[in-house]
Design a protein around this motif. Sequence first.
Motif, short mmCIF file in Angstrom:
data_model
loop_
_atom_site.label_atom_id
_atom_site.label_comp_id
_atom_site.label_asym_id
_atom_site.label_seq_id
_atom_site.Cartn_x
_atom_site.Cartn_y
_atom_site.Cartn_z
N SER A 1 0.82 -1.22 0.00
CA SER A 1 0.00 0.00 0.00
C SER A 1 0.85 1.26 0.00
N SER A 2 2.15 1.13 0.31
CA SER A 2 3.06 2.28 0.25
C SER A 2 4.49 1.76 0.27
N CYS A 3 5.41 2.66 -0.08
CA CYS A 3 6.84 2.35 0.03
C CYS A 3 7.22 2.30 1.51
N THR B 1 20.21 13.64 3.79
CA THR B 1 19.28 14.14 2.77
C THR B 1 18.40 12.99 2.34
N ASN B 2 17.14 13.01 2.73
CA ASN B 2 16.24 11.91 2.47
C ASN B 2 14.82 12.38 2.71
N TRP B 3 13.86 11.68 2.07
CA TRP B 3 12.48 11.89 2.47
C TRP B 3 12.29 11.14 3.79
N ILE B 4 11.47 11.68 4.67
CA ILE B 4 11.32 11.10 6.01
C ILE B 4 10.83 9.66 5.98
N ALA B 5 10.15 9.27 4.88
CA ALA B 5 9.61 7.91 4.77
C ALA B 5 10.69 6.84 4.75
N THR B 6 11.93 7.22 4.49
CA THR B 6 13.02 6.25 4.53
C THR B 6 13.48 6.03 5.98
N ALA B 7 13.40 7.08 6.79
CA ALA B 7 13.92 7.01 8.16
C ALA B 7 12.87 6.52 9.16
N ALA C 1 20.50 2.72 0.84
CA ALA C 1 20.94 3.58 -0.27
C ALA C 1 19.70 4.15 -0.95
N THR C 2 19.47 5.45 -0.79
CA THR C 2 18.33 6.09 -1.45
C THR C 2 18.82 6.76 -2.73
N HIS C 3 18.20 6.39 -3.83
CA HIS C 3 18.57 6.99 -5.12
C HIS C 3 17.77 8.28 -5.30
N GLU D 1 18.07 -0.93 -0.98
CA GLU D 1 17.90 0.18 -1.93
C GLU D 1 16.51 0.79 -1.80
N ASP D 2 16.44 2.07 -1.46
CA ASP D 2 15.18 2.79 -1.53
C ASP D 2 15.13 3.44 -2.91
N ALA D 3 14.37 2.78 -3.80
CA ALA D 3 14.31 3.22 -5.19
C ALA D 3 12.99 3.95 -5.47
N ALA D 4 12.39 4.50 -4.41
CA ALA D 4 11.09 5.18 -4.54
C ALA D 4 11.13 6.28 -5.60
N GLU D 5 12.29 6.92 -5.74
CA GLU D 5 12.39 8.07 -6.64
C GLU D 5 13.11 7.71 -7.94
N ALA D 6 13.38 6.42 -8.13
CA ALA D 6 14.29 6.08 -9.23
C ALA D 6 13.83 4.87 -10.04
N PHE E 1 9.96 0.52 -3.71
CA PHE E 1 9.49 1.51 -4.68
C PHE E 1 8.22 2.16 -4.15
N SER E 2 7.97 3.39 -4.62
CA SER E 2 6.73 4.09 -4.27
C SER E 2 5.95 4.41 -5.53
N PHE E 3 4.62 4.23 -5.44
CA PHE E 3 3.74 4.61 -6.54
C PHE E 3 2.78 5.71 -6.10
N HIS E 4 3.26 6.55 -5.19
CA HIS E 4 2.52 7.74 -4.78
C HIS E 4 2.27 8.61 -6.02
N GLY E 5 1.23 9.43 -5.96
CA GLY E 5 0.82 10.22 -7.12
C GLY E 5 1.86 11.16 -7.70
N THR E 6 2.90 11.47 -6.93
CA THR E 6 3.94 12.36 -7.44
C THR E 6 5.06 11.60 -8.16
N LYS E 7 5.06 10.28 -8.05
CA LYS E 7 6.21 9.53 -8.55
C LYS E 7 6.09 9.25 -10.05
N THR E 8 7.17 8.77 -10.65
CA THR E 8 7.21 8.58 -12.11
C THR E 8 6.11 7.65 -12.60
N GLY F 1 -1.76 5.90 -7.37
CA GLY F 1 -2.42 6.79 -6.41
C GLY F 1 -1.63 6.77 -5.12
N GLU F 2 -1.78 5.70 -4.37
CA GLU F 2 -0.88 5.34 -3.28
C GLU F 2 -0.46 3.91 -3.56
N GLY F 3 0.75 3.54 -3.22
CA GLY F 3 1.16 2.16 -3.43
C GLY F 3 2.67 2.04 -3.39
C1 LIG Z 1 8.12 8.90 -1.87
C2 LIG Z 1 9.22 8.30 -1.08
C3 LIG Z 1 8.98 7.31 -0.12
C4 LIG Z 1 7.63 6.98 0.42
O1 LIG Z 1 6.74 6.48 -0.43
P1 LIG Z 1 5.26 6.23 0.07
O2 LIG Z 1 4.73 5.36 -1.02
O3 LIG Z 1 4.61 7.56 0.15
O4 LIG Z 1 5.31 5.53 1.37
C5 LIG Z 1 10.06 6.69 0.49
N1 LIG Z 1 11.31 7.04 0.19
C6 LIG Z 1 11.59 8.00 -0.70
C7 LIG Z 1 13.01 8.33 -0.97
C8 LIG Z 1 10.55 8.68 -1.35
O5 LIG Z 1 10.82 9.65 -2.21
#
Ligand SMILES: *Cc1c(COP(=O)(O)O)cnc(C)c1O
Length: 383
Positions: free
Chosen positions: A56-58, A82-88, A128-130, A154-159, A178-185, A189-191
């Motif tokens: 349901s989310s990364c 330097t990271n989105w808080i969702a990694t930490a 490792a966050t890309h 590997e946190d490949a949410a952005e890559a 990986f993240s499939f949030h609405g802002t991602k490539t 929706g969420e995922g």
């Molecule tokens: C967007 C993002 C996430 C979180 O993704 P969610 O699907 O919103 O949980 C985690 N790590 C990084 C680096 C992100 O950019």
Amino acid sequence: MTQKILYSKPSITELEVEYATDAARNGWGDQCYAYINRFEKQFAEFVGTQYAIATSSCTGAMHMGLAALGIGAGDEVILADTNWIATASPITYVGATPVFVDILPDTWCLDPALVEAAITPRTKAIIATHLYGNLCEMDRLLDIGKRYGLPVIEDAAEAVGSRWHGHATGSQGIFGTFSFHGTKTMTTGEGGMFVTNDRALYDRVMTLNNHGRVPGGRQFWSDFIGFKYRISNVQAAIGCAQLERIDALVARKREIFAEYQAHLGGIAGLALNPEAPGTLNSYWMPTVVFDEALGITRDGLLAAFSRRGIDARVFFYPLSQTELFGTSEATGRRNAPNSYAIAERAINLPSYHDMSRENIETVCNVVLDLVKAHQETLTCLAS
Ligand SMILES: *Cc1c(COP(=O)(O)O)cnc(C)c1O
């Protein structure tokens, strides 16, 4: 009043609508996992891993991965400041402590030498966050992992779509997220997605994601306390459509970046996302870092963009600056000077798939005007 230029917006076609409609109409009963199974199978093929679990989310994928590795209280996990808080945050969910290290000045991803220096007997993993589609130094990080017996995640949410010497991002670590949030490539929706080549880890995450119920076990019986981070069939249907279009989605991101590069690439005082030889950057967020000498500030940048109706985004604040993770800002500034300095004079540029060439030019003109204005100030001061 000209139209606002958004920083991101998904690319949704008839294909996504068709699959989502089919899932809403028919994806129930014995078909209730059909799109989920297909999404997982095709995503694993896309990144070249044996296994994939849609979530349901990364954030959830990372939480389960850390739990499945047995990371817990008293343990440390190293990641970039330097990271989105969702990694930490997931590190704290399992009771462990995030240890922040500085980023490299060119890739804005974690510095392998500092990772090695931060290892203690309590260290249990390296994440490792890309960042923004840029690539971490995977060979060096995997080598450190091997020498110290530490898993590299590997946190490949952005890559999604980025590649390191022939390997898809997310496929080289012990697991990838990986993240499939609405802002991602690509979006649902969420995922999110958890990928791995490790069968035992896959089995543990499958069981964790099902409230600790072992496949083939007694009905409604849990062997331990797990989680519930599953994706829905309707979301997975949208994911299947996006995945069929992934090459085009990444190609368009690269095309947008190339247009930015054409306008801004040669300008003294500006740095854009790098693409090292042997790598492919999927450019989730085209980003400009202004030279320190120009004297540009975060607030000045935001004001200049918002005056022109452009929804640009600030570069991530260093996580230590939030003081939510047991590290003070003072310590953070000392340990991660690049993370602090770059965040104060960098901005993410809009990059949604449908943006026009004129939109890109409008954005570039704001950047160029800023550089010119600050250079004039510098010249005045010097004369
Ligand atoms: C967007 C993002 C996430 C979180 O993704 P969610 O699907 O919103 O949980 C985690 N790590 C990084 C680096 C992100 O950019």
